[in-house]
Structure formats: C-alpha cells, structure tokens
Design a protein around this motif. Structure first.
Motif, short mmCIF file in Angstrom:
data_model
loop_
_atom_site.label_atom_id
_atom_site.label_comp_id
_atom_site.label_asym_id
_atom_site.label_seq_id
_atom_site.Cartn_x
_atom_site.Cartn_y
_atom_site.Cartn_z
N TYR A 1 58.47 -37.33 0.40
CA TYR A 1 59.81 -37.25 0.97
C TYR A 1 60.14 -35.85 1.50
O TYR A 1 60.95 -35.73 2.42
CB TYR A 1 60.84 -37.69 -0.06
CG TYR A 1 60.80 -39.19 -0.29
CD1 TYR A 1 61.42 -40.05 0.60
CD2 TYR A 1 60.09 -39.72 -1.35
CE1 TYR A 1 61.37 -41.42 0.42
CE2 TYR A 1 60.03 -41.10 -1.55
CZ TYR A 1 60.66 -41.94 -0.67
OH TYR A 1 60.59 -43.30 -0.83
N GLY B 1 58.36 -37.08 5.00
CA GLY B 1 59.74 -37.45 5.29
C GLY B 1 59.91 -38.43 6.43
O GLY B 1 59.23 -39.46 6.50
N ALA C 1 55.73 -42.49 2.66
CA ALA C 1 56.41 -42.24 1.39
C ALA C 1 56.51 -43.53 0.58
O ALA C 1 56.30 -43.53 -0.64
CB ALA C 1 57.80 -41.65 1.65
N PRO D 1 58.22 -42.55 7.30
CA PRO D 1 58.81 -43.03 6.05
C PRO D 1 57.93 -44.03 5.31
O PRO D 1 57.97 -44.11 4.08
CB PRO D 1 60.12 -43.68 6.50
CG PRO D 1 60.42 -43.07 7.81
CD PRO D 1 59.09 -42.78 8.45
#
Length: 427
Positions: A284, A288, A295, A292
């Motif tokens: 994250y 990030g 993650a 996404p």
C-alpha cells in the motif's frame, strides 16, 4: 513445577507488563479498580500479551476470589460451582478463556450472574469479539483491545524475572549476553509467555561455567531454546531492522533478486509475522494506486502464508515479493494522507461547512445544517461544484496523482477533469 510465565503473573496492576492504555493510573481499568466499580469485560488480542495477567492483577488488587475456566473445555457444572462460590462468599472474578467458544447453554446460565454482579467475568479471546462473540454477552461487557508488547516491555519483564528470587530466576547466577537478550525479546513477536518459558529452559538446561561460576547464556543457547534463529550475532541487534529495511528498499527499487535474498534471510530467521506486516505495508505504501490489485494479491498471499506456516509459507511469500517488485510504483496515497495529517496536527482544521453537517435530527434546519447541500447524483457526471473543505483549507490540495500505472493514470485523468470543471464554474 509451575512454569516461569505462570509464576510471574502479576498480583497487582502495577506489575502488568505493557497495556498502559488500560492499566496505567488514570486509564480505564485502573480507574475501575480504584473506584471499586468493576464490570465484566472482554480482553482480546494475540496470545501471550497479558490477558490472563490483567485478570490476575485485577483480582489481586481487589482481593476478590479468582477462578479460571475455559469456555471450550469446561462444563456448565464448572460454571455452577463458581456461581455457588459467589453466592456463599460474595463477588468472584472469573477468567473465561476462549470466550468466543461459549455455547448457548453455558451462556444462558452465565447471563443472570453477570447481570446481578455476583460474577465479574473477564473473557479472553484472540478473535475479534465484535464478530465472534454473541451479542447477548457483548451487551453485558466492556470490550478492551490489548496491544502487542513492545520490545522495551519484554526487556523489562526479562530483567524482572532474572532479579526475582521468590517467583523468578533470581537464585540462579545467570549471565545473559546482551545480543541474546535482544534476540529473546524480539524473536517471539510480543509473546511474553514464550519469552519467559524459553528463558527458563535456557537457565535450567545450561550448566554453570566452572571458571566464571555463572550460567552463561549466549545467543546460540537462546536460539536453541526458543527455536528461532537470529539474523546475525551483532551485539545491538541492528541487523534485524537492517534486513527488513533492505527488503522494502529492494522492492521499492524493483530489484527482484535482492528482494528475494532479504526475504530468504527473514524466512531463515522464522520471522513470519514481521514479513507479512512489512509486505502489506509495501503493497500500500510503495505500489499503492499504481497497481491496487498487487496489494490485494499480497493480502491473499499473506493469508495463505499464515495458514500454511513454514516451510510452505515461503511459496506465497515469494509470489508476493516478485509481484510487488515488478509492479509499477506510486507513493501518492501515503504522501496525500501524510500531508492532510500534517495540517490537522498543526491545527489547520476549521469548521465543517454548514451544508455538509448532519441534518438527520429535529431542529437541524433551524441551525442551517445541511440546508444548501447539493446531491451530486442529481447532476450530470454525478458531480456538482460546491465547497467541501473548511474555509481555512478550501484551496488546499493533498492528492498529487502519479501516472506510473494504468489504474492511477485513470484516476489522474478523472482528477484533472474535475479540476477543469471547477475552473469553468469560476469563469
């Protein structure tokens, strides 16, 4: 023959290791004990961080009878015995371990005794009580989350155990190497029970050195007794943090081979919780919004690793590290929230605009709450120009999009589009 961890259980709140947010003077449990206004409670958190210790300390501080039962293995009859004792002698503090496994029959028996206060129940669980515990029990208890113990807390407990000649190891001539002490405090991931039991095994299984007259505990002995290898034998233990730092910086720098090397060192040291926590942070913080899904895949890999345990856990962990390494990177989210936090901490907050305030109560309109709010879904593109930030910050911008990945590129496009609409409205 009682283990050291059992013998060192506190008899008053001042002896509890860690959990100062609950037991320090002025905090909630300390206030309850001091005012003699105890109520039933649920303590939840990882194993070995003080749930039983707090219950023991409360009983010792109040001088109430203290009984321990397990919701999974002890029977309704065992609860009846505690209830009879409470009727005969007054209040009893009952530590009910694994309270999330309390069945309906035991629960129905227990509820009236919690209501009248004869039994002050302290439920202990590693599960989230808001999910795993019946609402009828929850409504009659206060819920307190215990935090993992810091290294300084564990070092303090080690020193206390070595110095205590009555309950601890004070009668043994122990010479604990500094690096061994740091490794002992660090390697059990905040589980004080494991720390003390490992220390006792090391002391009692190591012969006295004939030359020094001491029980000399080296890092090799501690490694053997707790079955966790140290990353290196450096005196200050800095290598532990150095390797974790190197893992994150290698992933951030997209060097997959270096990242796998540092992952292997952490795996060899058996640091599964440390690895899992760090990989989630990286997913994250460093990848990030650029990707996404990376993650999300990291979280799935971590869940698999935790269920598998070593040695098989190395497989999903390697998947996650390679995925994160070769993913596009963006730190825009952490930069944005840190910028917003900096303003809040500097006192730059201001009043919430009236049109955004809650208006779901009688008299709100008289206070001008929510009166001029414009509902975005009623407008084209689900957007309408209105002020959301407080007046003091109305021109502030925290999020600065990056375009290193397709997803954030799309976010950046939308962000720029909204900024253009705002400019057009002002013309």
């Amino acid at each position: 023959m009682q283990p050291l961890a059992y013998r060192m259980r506190p008899t008053k709140l001042e002896e509890v290791v860690g959990q100062k947010h609950l037991v320090a003077p002025g905090q909630i449990i300390h206030r309850m004990v001091e005012a003699k206004m105890l109520s039933s409670m649920i303590l939840y958190g990882p194993p070995g961080i003080g749930k039983t210790s707090i219950a023991s300390a409360i009983a010792g501080s109040t001088r109430y009878a203290f009984r321990m039962l397990n919701a999974a293995t002890d029977t309704k009859k065992d609860l009846q015995i505690v209830a009879e004792e409470a009727k005969m002698s007054g209040t009893v503090i009952l530590l009910l371990d694994e309270i999330h496994r309390l069945d309906k029959t035991k629960q129905d028996f227990l509820l009236p005794h919690l209501e009248n206060g004869r039994i002050i129940m302290i439920g202990a669980t590693t599960e989230n009580p808001y999910i795993s515990i019946n609402p009828a029990i929850r409504s009659r208890t206060q819920i307190f989350e215990l935090k993992p113990l810091a290294q300084t807390d564990i070092l303090e407990a080690i020193e206390r155990a070595l110095a205590d000649s009555e309950k601890g190891l004070g009668n043994y001539p122990v010479q604990l190497d500094e690096a061994a002490k740091i490794h002992l405090a660090r390697s059990t991931n905040g589980d004080l029970r494991s720390v003390l039991n490992g220390l006792e095994l090391a002391v009692k299984s190591t012969p006295i050195d004939e030359q020094t007259g001491k029980i000399e505990l080296s890092i090799d002995i501690i490694e053997s007794c707790i079955q966790k290898k140290a990353l290196t034998h450096d005196k200050d233990g800095d290598a532990h943090y150095d390797v974790i730092s190197a893992l994150q910086k290698s992933i951030r720098g997209s060097d997959v081979d270096a990242a796998l090397h540092y992952l292997a060192r952490l795996i060899e040291a058996g640091d599964l919780p440390i690895i899992c926590r760090r990989l989630m942070v990286i997913g994250y913080e460093d990848v990030g919004l650029a990707n996404p899904q990376a993650a999300a895949r990291t979280v799935s890999a971590i869940q698999a690793a935790e269920k598998l345990g070593f040695p098989e856990a190395r497989i999903p962990l390697a998947n996650a590290v390679i995925d994160l390494c070769l993913s596009p990177k963006s730190n825009s989210a952490i930069s944005a929230i840190d910028a917003a936090l900096a303003d809040v901490r500097a006192g730059k907050s201001g009043e919430v605009p009236d049109h955004l305030r809650d208006s779901h109560y009688q008299g709100a309109k008289k206070l001008n709450r929510g009166v001029d709010y414009l509902y975005p879904h009623a407008y084209p593109n689900a957007w309408v120009d209105q002020q959301y930030l407080p007046d003091k910050l109305k021109n502030q911008h925290y999020y600065q999009p990056k375009v290193t990945g397709k997803y954030e590129h799309a976010l950046a496009t939308r962000y720029q589009q909204i900024q253009e609409w705002k400019k057009q409205k002002k013309r």
